[in-house]
Design an enzyme around this catalytic site. Structure first.
Site, PDB file in Angstrom:
ATOM      1  N   ASP A   7      26.445  -4.756  -8.878  1.00 24.91           N
ATOM      2  CA  ASP A   7      26.425  -2.943  -9.072  1.00 24.91           C
ATOM      3  C   ASP A   7      26.495  -2.352  -7.240  1.00 24.91           C
ATOM      4  O   ASP A   7      26.236  -2.941  -6.889  1.00 24.91           O
ATOM      5  CB  ASP A   7      24.910  -2.437 -10.211  1.00 24.91           C
ATOM      6  CG  ASP A   7      23.570  -2.270  -9.451  1.00 24.91           C
ATOM      7  OD1 ASP A   7      22.990  -3.382  -8.946  1.00 24.91           O
ATOM      8  OD2 ASP A   7      22.816  -1.583  -9.403  1.00 24.91           O
TER       9      ASP A   7
ATOM     10  N   ASP B 277      26.378  -4.421   0.456  1.00 27.01           N
ATOM     11  CA  ASP B 277      24.966  -3.797  -0.384  1.00 27.01           C
ATOM     12  C   ASP B 277      25.926  -4.321  -1.995  1.00 27.01           C
ATOM     13  O   ASP B 277      26.009  -2.897  -2.338  1.00 27.01           O
ATOM     14  CB  ASP B 277      24.999  -2.555  -0.435  1.00 27.01           C
ATOM     15  CG  ASP B 277      23.310  -2.667  -1.483  1.00 27.01           C
ATOM     16  OD1 ASP B 277      22.785  -3.017  -1.082  1.00 27.01           O
ATOM     17  OD2 ASP B 277      23.614  -0.826  -1.000  1.00 27.01           O
TER      18      ASP B 277
ATOM     19  N   GLU C  59      20.393  -2.161  -9.777  1.00 30.51           N
ATOM     20  CA  GLU C  59      19.772  -2.445  -8.610  1.00 30.51           C
ATOM     21  C   GLU C  59      19.063  -1.096  -8.052  1.00 30.51           C
ATOM     22  O   GLU C  59      18.872   0.048  -7.907  1.00 30.51           O
ATOM     23  CB  GLU C  59      19.936  -3.412  -8.155  1.00 30.51           C
ATOM     24  CG  GLU C  59      19.184  -3.650  -6.602  1.00 30.51           C
ATOM     25  CD  GLU C  59      18.279  -2.531  -5.824  1.00 30.51           C
ATOM     26  OE1 GLU C  59      17.256  -2.601  -5.079  1.00 30.51           O
ATOM     27  OE2 GLU C  59      19.710  -1.696  -5.269  1.00 30.51           O
ATOM     28  N   GLU C  60      21.164  -0.370  -7.731  1.00 32.07           N
ATOM     29  CA  GLU C  60      21.150   0.910  -7.377  1.00 32.07           C
ATOM     30  C   GLU C  60      20.850   1.675  -8.472  1.00 32.07           C
ATOM     31  O   GLU C  60      20.388   3.205  -7.999  1.00 32.07           O
ATOM     32  CB  GLU C  60      22.641   0.401  -7.065  1.00 32.07           C
ATOM     33  CG  GLU C  60      23.381   0.364  -5.968  1.00 32.07           C
ATOM     34  CD  GLU C  60      22.529   0.720  -4.718  1.00 32.07           C
ATOM     35  OE1 GLU C  60      21.836   0.930  -4.726  1.00 32.07           O
ATOM     36  OE2 GLU C  60      23.047  -0.447  -3.949  1.00 32.07           O
TER      37      GLU C  60
ATOM     38  N   GLU D 239      19.917  -8.729  -0.043  1.00 35.37           N
ATOM     39  CA  GLU D 239      19.911  -7.293   0.667  1.00 35.37           C
ATOM     40  C   GLU D 239      20.400  -7.482   1.836  1.00 35.37           C
ATOM     41  O   GLU D 239      19.664  -8.428   3.066  1.00 35.37           O
ATOM     42  CB  GLU D 239      18.914  -6.219   0.221  1.00 35.37           C
ATOM     43  CG  GLU D 239      17.684  -6.231  -0.926  1.00 35.37           C
ATOM     44  CD  GLU D 239      19.157  -5.001  -2.187  1.00 35.37           C
ATOM     45  OE1 GLU D 239      20.255  -4.341  -1.278  1.00 35.37           O
ATOM     46  OE2 GLU D 239      18.832  -4.773  -2.944  1.00 35.37           O
TER      47      GLU D 239
ATOM     48  N   HIS E 167      26.693   2.235   1.633  1.00 32.43           N
ATOM     49  CA  HIS E 167      26.494   3.160   1.030  1.00 32.43           C
ATOM     50  C   HIS E 167      28.001   4.663   1.335  1.00 32.43           C
ATOM     51  O   HIS E 167      28.060   5.847   1.347  1.00 32.43           O
ATOM     52  CB  HIS E 167      25.133   4.294   0.716  1.00 32.43           C
ATOM     53  CG  HIS E 167      24.078   2.758   0.097  1.00 32.43           C
ATOM     54  ND1 HIS E 167      22.804   3.875  -1.020  1.00 32.43           N
ATOM     55  CD2 HIS E 167      23.915   2.150  -0.755  1.00 32.43           C
ATOM     56  CE1 HIS E 167      22.126   3.004  -1.391  1.00 32.43           C
ATOM     57  NE2 HIS E 167      23.053   1.533  -1.397  1.00 32.43           N
TER      58      HIS E 167
HETATM   59 ZN   LIG Z   1      21.071  -3.166  -2.802  1.00 30.49          ZN
END
Ligand SMILES: [Zn+2]
Length: 382
Positions: A73, A102, A136-137, A165, A351
Protein backbone atom coordinates in the site's frame (compact mmCIF):
# COMPACT_ATOMS: atom_id res chain seq x y z
CA UNK A 1 22.42 -10.66 -11.31
CA UNK A 2 22.37 -10.60 -15.12
CA UNK A 3 21.19 -7.82 -17.44
CA UNK A 4 18.24 -10.04 -18.42
CA UNK A 5 17.15 -10.54 -14.80
CA UNK A 6 17.60 -6.79 -14.12
CA UNK A 7 15.23 -6.09 -17.01
CA UNK A 8 12.65 -8.49 -15.58
CA UNK A 9 12.96 -6.81 -12.17
CA UNK A 10 12.39 -3.37 -13.71
CA UNK A 11 9.42 -4.66 -15.69
CA UNK A 12 7.82 -6.12 -12.55
CA UNK A 13 8.52 -2.91 -10.63
CA UNK A 14 6.82 -0.82 -13.31
CA UNK A 15 3.77 -3.10 -13.18
CA UNK A 16 3.58 -2.93 -9.37
CA UNK A 17 4.03 0.86 -9.35
CA UNK A 18 1.17 1.13 -11.86
CA UNK A 19 -1.32 -0.37 -9.37
CA UNK A 20 -3.11 2.49 -7.54
CA UNK A 21 -2.82 0.72 -4.17
CA UNK A 22 -3.75 3.53 -1.80
CA UNK A 23 -3.97 2.05 1.71
CA UNK A 24 -5.57 -0.37 2.54
CA UNK A 25 -6.05 -1.49 -1.09
CA UNK A 26 -3.53 -3.78 -2.76
CA UNK A 27 -4.97 -3.46 -6.28
CA UNK A 28 -3.15 -6.52 -7.63
CA UNK A 29 0.43 -5.81 -6.49
CA UNK A 30 0.70 -8.95 -4.38
CA UNK A 31 -0.67 -11.10 -7.19
CA UNK A 32 2.04 -9.80 -9.53
CA UNK A 33 4.78 -10.55 -6.98
CA UNK A 34 3.45 -14.00 -6.04
CA UNK A 35 3.14 -14.91 -9.74
CA UNK A 36 6.79 -13.90 -10.23
CA UNK A 37 7.88 -16.08 -7.29
CA UNK A 38 5.65 -19.10 -7.94
CA UNK A 39 7.44 -19.36 -11.28
CA UNK A 40 10.62 -20.04 -9.31
CA UNK A 41 9.13 -22.73 -7.06
CA UNK A 42 7.79 -20.57 -4.21
CA UNK A 43 4.46 -21.42 -2.61
CA UNK A 44 2.00 -18.76 -1.57
CA UNK A 45 -0.95 -18.12 0.65
CA UNK A 46 -3.20 -15.09 1.05
CA UNK A 47 -4.25 -13.98 4.54
CA UNK A 48 -6.98 -11.38 4.04
CA UNK A 49 -9.22 -9.50 6.44
CA UNK A 50 -11.57 -6.63 5.69
CA UNK A 51 -10.19 -4.62 2.80
CA UNK A 52 -6.62 -5.66 3.59
CA UNK A 53 -4.67 -8.23 1.58
CA UNK A 54 -1.68 -9.98 3.12
CA UNK A 55 0.52 -12.37 1.18
CA UNK A 56 2.86 -15.01 2.57
CA UNK A 57 5.20 -16.63 -0.01
CA UNK A 58 7.81 -19.19 0.95
CA UNK A 59 10.48 -21.52 -0.38
CA UNK A 60 12.07 -24.46 1.46
CA UNK A 61 10.71 -26.71 4.19
CA UNK A 62 13.38 -26.92 6.89
CA UNK A 63 16.18 -24.94 8.48
CA UNK A 64 16.52 -21.33 9.55
CA UNK A 65 13.74 -19.10 8.25
CA UNK A 66 14.63 -15.74 6.74
CA UNK A 67 11.67 -13.39 6.27
CA UNK A 68 11.42 -10.25 4.15
CA UNK A 69 8.56 -8.02 5.32
CA UNK A 70 7.09 -5.30 3.17
CA UNK A 71 3.97 -3.40 2.24
CA UNK A 72 2.27 -2.86 -1.10
CA UNK A 73 0.00 0.00 0.00
CA UNK A 74 0.99 3.61 -0.49
CA UNK A 75 -0.18 6.95 0.89
CA UNK A 76 -2.51 9.01 -1.35
CA UNK A 77 -0.59 10.94 -4.05
CA UNK A 78 -1.73 14.38 -2.86
CA UNK A 79 -1.08 17.24 -5.28
CA UNK A 80 1.94 18.77 -7.02
CA UNK A 81 2.84 15.86 -9.29
CA UNK A 82 4.40 16.56 -12.71
CA UNK A 83 3.49 13.08 -13.97
CA UNK A 84 0.72 10.57 -13.24
CA UNK A 85 1.72 9.07 -9.85
CA UNK A 86 0.52 5.64 -10.98
CA UNK A 87 2.19 5.74 -14.41
CA UNK A 88 5.88 5.20 -13.58
CA UNK A 89 7.92 7.62 -15.67
CA UNK A 90 11.66 7.95 -16.20
CA UNK A 91 12.89 11.48 -15.48
CA UNK A 92 16.63 12.31 -15.35
CA UNK A 93 17.72 8.81 -14.39
CA UNK A 94 14.94 8.34 -11.81
CA UNK A 95 11.75 6.31 -11.91
CA UNK A 96 8.97 8.59 -10.67
CA UNK A 97 5.84 7.06 -9.08
CA UNK A 98 4.01 6.93 -5.76
CA UNK A 99 5.55 4.05 -3.78
CA UNK A 100 8.93 4.20 -5.58
CA UNK A 101 10.72 4.67 -2.23
CA UNK A 102 8.04 3.62 0.25
CA UNK A 103 8.27 0.75 -0.52
CA UNK A 104 7.43 -1.07 -3.71
CA UNK A 105 11.03 -0.98 -4.96
CA UNK A 106 12.25 -2.96 -1.94
CA UNK A 107 9.37 -5.46 -2.34
CA UNK A 108 10.27 -6.11 -5.96
CA UNK A 109 14.06 -6.04 -5.46
CA UNK A 110 13.80 -8.57 -2.66
CA UNK A 111 11.51 -10.82 -4.74
CA UNK A 112 14.06 -10.65 -7.58
CA UNK A 113 16.94 -11.42 -5.21
CA UNK A 114 15.10 -14.37 -3.66
CA UNK A 115 14.16 -15.76 -7.07
CA UNK A 116 17.75 -15.56 -8.27
CA UNK A 117 19.01 -17.08 -5.03
CA UNK A 118 16.79 -20.19 -5.17
CA UNK A 119 17.62 -20.58 -8.85
CA UNK A 120 21.36 -20.56 -8.09
CA UNK A 121 21.15 -22.55 -4.83
CA UNK A 122 18.00 -24.72 -5.02
CA UNK A 123 19.21 -26.97 -2.21
CA UNK A 124 20.43 -24.34 0.27
CA UNK A 125 19.86 -25.24 3.92
CA UNK A 126 17.11 -22.97 5.08
CA UNK A 127 13.87 -21.24 4.15
CA UNK A 128 13.10 -17.88 2.58
CA UNK A 129 9.73 -16.16 2.94
CA UNK A 130 8.06 -12.85 2.11
CA UNK A 131 5.23 -11.31 4.07
CA UNK A 132 3.56 -8.41 2.26
CA UNK A 133 0.64 -6.38 3.57
CA UNK A 134 -1.59 -3.68 2.12
CA UNK A 135 -2.25 -2.08 5.51
CA UNK A 136 0.97 -0.48 6.71
CA UNK A 137 0.20 3.16 5.95
CA UNK A 138 -3.26 2.89 7.54
CA UNK A 139 -4.17 1.75 11.04
CA UNK A 140 -2.40 -1.59 10.53
CA UNK A 141 -5.05 -3.64 12.36
CA UNK A 142 -5.67 -6.11 9.55
CA UNK A 143 -2.13 -6.08 8.22
CA UNK A 144 1.12 -7.51 9.53
CA UNK A 145 -0.09 -7.81 13.14
CA UNK A 146 -3.05 -9.97 12.04
CA UNK A 147 -1.00 -12.01 9.56
CA UNK A 148 1.58 -12.81 12.26
CA UNK A 149 -1.14 -14.23 14.51
CA UNK A 150 -2.37 -16.46 11.66
CA UNK A 151 1.18 -17.63 10.84
CA UNK A 152 1.90 -18.33 14.51
CA UNK A 153 -1.09 -20.71 14.57
CA UNK A 154 0.75 -22.73 11.90
CA UNK A 155 3.93 -22.80 13.97
CA UNK A 156 5.76 -20.39 11.68
CA UNK A 157 8.42 -18.27 13.36
CA UNK A 158 11.21 -16.52 11.47
CA UNK A 159 14.78 -16.51 12.78
CA UNK A 160 15.82 -13.42 10.83
CA UNK A 161 13.85 -10.60 9.24
CA UNK A 162 14.57 -7.60 7.06
CA UNK A 163 11.80 -5.03 6.83
CA UNK A 164 12.34 -3.27 3.51
CA UNK A 165 11.38 0.26 4.60
CA UNK A 166 13.48 3.03 3.05
CA UNK A 167 16.21 3.60 5.64
CA UNK A 168 19.05 5.37 3.86
CA UNK A 169 19.57 9.10 4.16
CA UNK A 170 21.88 10.21 1.33
CA UNK A 171 23.19 7.17 -0.46
CA UNK A 172 21.97 3.59 -0.88
CA UNK A 173 23.60 1.55 1.89
CA UNK A 174 24.40 4.33 4.34
CA UNK A 175 21.90 3.31 7.06
CA UNK A 176 20.46 0.16 8.64
CA UNK A 177 17.80 0.59 11.34
CA UNK A 178 18.29 -1.82 14.19
CA UNK A 179 15.62 -0.55 16.54
CA UNK A 180 12.80 1.93 16.88
CA UNK A 181 11.39 4.09 19.60
CA UNK A 182 8.01 3.37 21.14
CA UNK A 183 5.13 5.77 20.57
CA UNK A 184 2.04 6.59 22.62
CA UNK A 185 -0.67 9.24 22.40
CA UNK A 186 -2.72 10.63 25.24
CA UNK A 187 -6.03 12.52 24.86
CA UNK A 188 -6.99 14.71 27.79
CA UNK A 189 -10.11 16.78 28.50
CA UNK A 190 -9.99 19.17 31.47
CA UNK A 191 -13.33 20.33 32.86
CA UNK A 192 -13.74 23.76 34.51
CA UNK A 193 -16.59 26.14 35.20
CA UNK A 194 -17.95 28.14 32.25
CA UNK A 195 -18.83 31.83 32.77
CA UNK A 196 -18.28 35.50 31.93
CA UNK A 197 -14.62 36.57 31.59
CA UNK A 198 -15.36 39.66 33.74
CA UNK A 199 -16.15 37.53 36.82
CA UNK A 200 -13.00 35.53 37.60
CA UNK A 201 -14.29 34.38 40.96
CA UNK A 202 -17.31 32.73 39.35
CA UNK A 203 -15.36 30.69 36.78
CA UNK A 204 -12.72 28.01 36.73
CA UNK A 205 -10.70 28.34 33.54
CA UNK A 206 -9.76 24.91 32.10
CA UNK A 207 -7.34 26.53 29.59
CA UNK A 208 -5.29 27.89 32.48
CA UNK A 209 -5.27 24.46 34.12
CA UNK A 210 -4.30 22.77 30.83
CA UNK A 211 -1.44 25.22 30.32
CA UNK A 212 0.00 24.38 33.75
CA UNK A 213 -0.21 20.66 32.97
CA UNK A 214 1.38 21.05 29.52
CA UNK A 215 4.13 23.21 30.95
CA UNK A 216 4.99 20.59 33.58
CA UNK A 217 4.81 17.70 31.10
CA UNK A 218 7.08 19.60 28.69
CA UNK A 219 9.67 20.21 31.44
CA UNK A 220 9.66 16.62 32.68
CA UNK A 221 12.82 14.59 32.15
CA UNK A 222 11.29 11.18 31.43
CA UNK A 223 14.57 9.26 31.37
CA UNK A 224 18.20 9.63 30.36
CA UNK A 225 17.98 7.65 27.11
CA UNK A 226 19.89 4.41 26.62
CA UNK A 227 22.48 2.98 24.26
CA UNK A 228 21.54 3.92 20.69
CA UNK A 229 18.47 5.91 21.77
CA UNK A 230 17.89 9.53 22.79
CA UNK A 231 15.87 10.36 25.91
CA UNK A 232 12.09 10.30 25.67
CA UNK A 233 10.53 13.21 23.80
CA UNK A 234 7.19 14.91 24.50
CA UNK A 235 5.14 16.98 22.02
CA UNK A 236 1.63 18.44 22.14
CA UNK A 237 -0.06 17.85 18.79
CA UNK A 238 -3.52 19.40 19.34
CA UNK A 239 -5.26 21.76 21.73
CA UNK A 240 -8.91 22.76 21.53
CA UNK A 241 -11.02 25.08 23.68
CA UNK A 242 -13.23 28.14 23.51
CA UNK A 243 -16.42 29.15 21.74
CA UNK A 244 -14.93 31.85 19.51
CA UNK A 245 -16.56 34.54 21.65
CA UNK A 246 -14.17 36.86 23.50
CA UNK A 247 -16.19 37.13 26.72
CA UNK A 248 -16.73 33.47 27.71
CA UNK A 249 -14.46 31.28 29.78
CA UNK A 250 -15.08 27.83 28.27
CA UNK A 251 -16.23 24.84 30.28
CA UNK A 252 -13.60 22.46 28.96
CA UNK A 253 -10.24 22.25 27.23
CA UNK A 254 -8.93 19.22 25.32
CA UNK A 255 -5.41 18.44 24.20
CA UNK A 256 -3.48 15.56 22.71
CA UNK A 257 0.18 14.78 23.25
CA UNK A 258 2.64 12.19 21.95
CA UNK A 259 5.66 10.62 23.58
CA UNK A 260 8.44 8.81 21.73
CA UNK A 261 10.32 6.62 24.16
CA UNK A 262 13.24 4.19 24.32
CA UNK A 263 13.52 0.59 25.55
CA UNK A 264 14.80 1.75 28.97
CA UNK A 265 11.30 3.05 29.77
CA UNK A 266 8.01 1.19 29.54
CA UNK A 267 4.77 2.60 28.12
CA UNK A 268 3.15 1.91 31.50
CA UNK A 269 5.78 3.94 33.40
CA UNK A 270 5.22 6.88 31.07
CA UNK A 271 1.47 6.56 31.44
CA UNK A 272 1.64 6.48 35.25
CA UNK A 273 3.96 9.48 35.43
CA UNK A 274 1.88 11.60 33.04
CA UNK A 275 -1.41 10.64 34.72
CA UNK A 276 0.09 11.74 38.05
CA UNK A 277 0.96 15.17 36.62
CA UNK A 278 -2.48 15.65 35.06
CA UNK A 279 -4.29 14.64 38.26
CA UNK A 280 -2.06 16.94 40.33
CA UNK A 281 -3.65 19.96 38.57
CA UNK A 282 -7.03 18.62 37.42
CA UNK A 283 -9.13 16.17 39.42
CA UNK A 284 -11.97 16.64 36.97
CA UNK A 285 -10.56 15.30 33.74
CA UNK A 286 -10.88 12.47 31.23
CA UNK A 287 -7.66 10.76 30.13
CA UNK A 288 -7.29 8.10 27.45
CA UNK A 289 -4.15 6.45 26.12
CA UNK A 290 -3.29 4.62 22.95
CA UNK A 291 -0.01 2.78 22.61
CA UNK A 292 0.72 2.56 18.90
CA UNK A 293 4.23 1.07 19.09
CA UNK A 294 6.48 -0.55 21.64
CA UNK A 295 10.20 0.16 21.40
CA UNK A 296 12.69 -2.47 20.34
CA UNK A 297 16.39 -2.85 19.78
CA UNK A 298 17.81 -5.78 17.86
CA UNK A 299 20.49 -7.41 19.96
CA UNK A 300 21.35 -10.23 17.54
CA UNK A 301 24.29 -9.53 15.27
CA UNK A 302 24.18 -12.39 12.77
CA UNK A 303 21.81 -10.89 10.18
CA UNK A 304 23.15 -7.37 10.75
CA UNK A 305 26.67 -8.65 10.02
CA UNK A 306 25.53 -10.41 6.82
CA UNK A 307 23.76 -7.28 5.65
CA UNK A 308 26.71 -5.00 6.47
CA UNK A 309 29.02 -7.31 4.54
CA UNK A 310 26.64 -7.31 1.54
CA UNK A 311 26.41 -3.51 1.55
CA UNK A 312 30.21 -3.16 1.70
CA UNK A 313 30.57 -5.54 -1.23
CA UNK A 314 28.03 -3.76 -3.44
CA UNK A 315 28.42 -0.12 -2.38
CA UNK A 316 31.81 -0.08 -0.69
CA UNK A 317 30.54 1.81 2.37
CA UNK A 318 30.02 0.91 6.01
CA UNK A 319 26.39 1.51 7.00
CA UNK A 320 25.51 3.37 10.20
CA UNK A 321 23.17 1.65 12.67
CA UNK A 322 20.27 3.92 13.61
CA UNK A 323 17.08 3.85 15.69
CA UNK A 324 15.62 7.18 14.51
CA UNK A 325 12.44 7.80 12.57
CA UNK A 326 8.75 6.92 12.80
CA UNK A 327 7.20 3.54 13.44
CA UNK A 328 7.04 0.61 11.01
CA UNK A 329 5.75 -2.95 10.98
CA UNK A 330 9.03 -3.94 12.66
CA UNK A 331 7.20 -3.00 15.89
CA UNK A 332 5.03 -6.14 15.44
CA UNK A 333 7.73 -8.38 13.95
CA UNK A 334 10.23 -7.66 16.73
CA UNK A 335 7.91 -9.46 19.16
CA UNK A 336 7.87 -12.55 16.90
CA UNK A 337 11.38 -12.73 15.48
CA UNK A 338 14.53 -12.22 17.50
CA UNK A 339 16.69 -10.50 14.88
CA UNK A 340 14.85 -7.89 12.85
CA UNK A 341 16.43 -4.97 11.05
CA UNK A 342 15.16 -2.51 8.47
CA UNK A 343 16.95 -1.82 5.25
CA UNK A 344 15.82 -0.24 2.01
CA UNK A 345 16.50 2.68 -0.34
CA UNK A 346 17.08 6.37 0.34
CA UNK A 347 14.01 7.96 1.95
CA UNK A 348 14.32 11.64 0.97
CA UNK A 349 11.02 11.73 -1.00
CA UNK A 350 8.68 9.47 0.96
CA UNK A 351 5.06 10.64 1.09
CA UNK A 352 6.01 13.66 -1.10
CA UNK A 353 4.90 14.66 -4.60
CA UNK A 354 7.12 13.27 -7.39
CA UNK A 355 8.47 10.43 -5.21
CA UNK A 356 11.15 8.61 -7.21
CA UNK A 357 13.93 6.05 -7.07
CA UNK A 358 17.26 6.35 -8.93
CA UNK A 359 17.21 3.70 -11.69
CA UNK A 360 20.82 2.80 -10.84
CA UNK A 361 19.82 1.85 -7.28
CA UNK A 362 17.35 -0.84 -8.40
CA UNK A 363 19.94 -3.50 -9.43
CA UNK A 364 22.17 -2.46 -6.51
CA UNK A 365 19.44 -2.94 -3.92
CA UNK A 366 18.59 -6.31 -5.49
CA UNK A 367 22.26 -7.29 -5.30
CA UNK A 368 22.52 -6.23 -1.63
CA UNK A 369 19.52 -8.40 -0.70
CA UNK A 370 20.93 -11.26 -2.79
CA UNK A 371 24.39 -11.07 -1.17
CA UNK A 372 22.75 -10.93 2.27
CA UNK A 373 21.07 -14.27 1.53
CA UNK A 374 24.40 -15.65 0.24
CA UNK A 375 26.10 -14.61 3.50
CA UNK A 376 23.29 -15.73 5.78
CA UNK A 377 22.96 -19.19 4.29
CA UNK A 378 26.75 -19.51 3.88
CA UNK A 379 26.73 -20.57 0.27
CA UNK A 380 29.62 -19.56 -1.95
CA UNK A 381 28.74 -16.59 -4.10
CA UNK A 382 27.70 -17.06 -7.71
ZN1 LIG B 1 6.68 2.33 4.35
Amino acid sequence: MTAASDNLTLRLLREVLSCPSVTPEDKGCQNLISGFLIDAGFESETICRGKTDNLYCWYGSAGPLFLFAGHTDVVPPGCGWNTDPFAPTEVDGNLVARGAQDMKTSDVCFAAAAKQFVKNFPNFKGRIALLLTSDEEGDGKDGTAFAIEELKKKGIQPDFCIVGEPTCSKELGDTIKNGRRGSCNCRVTIYGEQGHVAYPLKVENPIHTASKIISKLAQTQWDQGCEGFPSTSFQVSNITAGTGAVNIVPGSCSFVFNLRYNPATSGQEIENKANGIIKEFAENSDISWEHSAFPFKTEGKELTGCLEKAISKVQDIKPALSTTGGTSDARFISRWCSEVVEFGPVNNLIHKANESIPLKDIPKLTEIYYQTLVNLFSVSSK
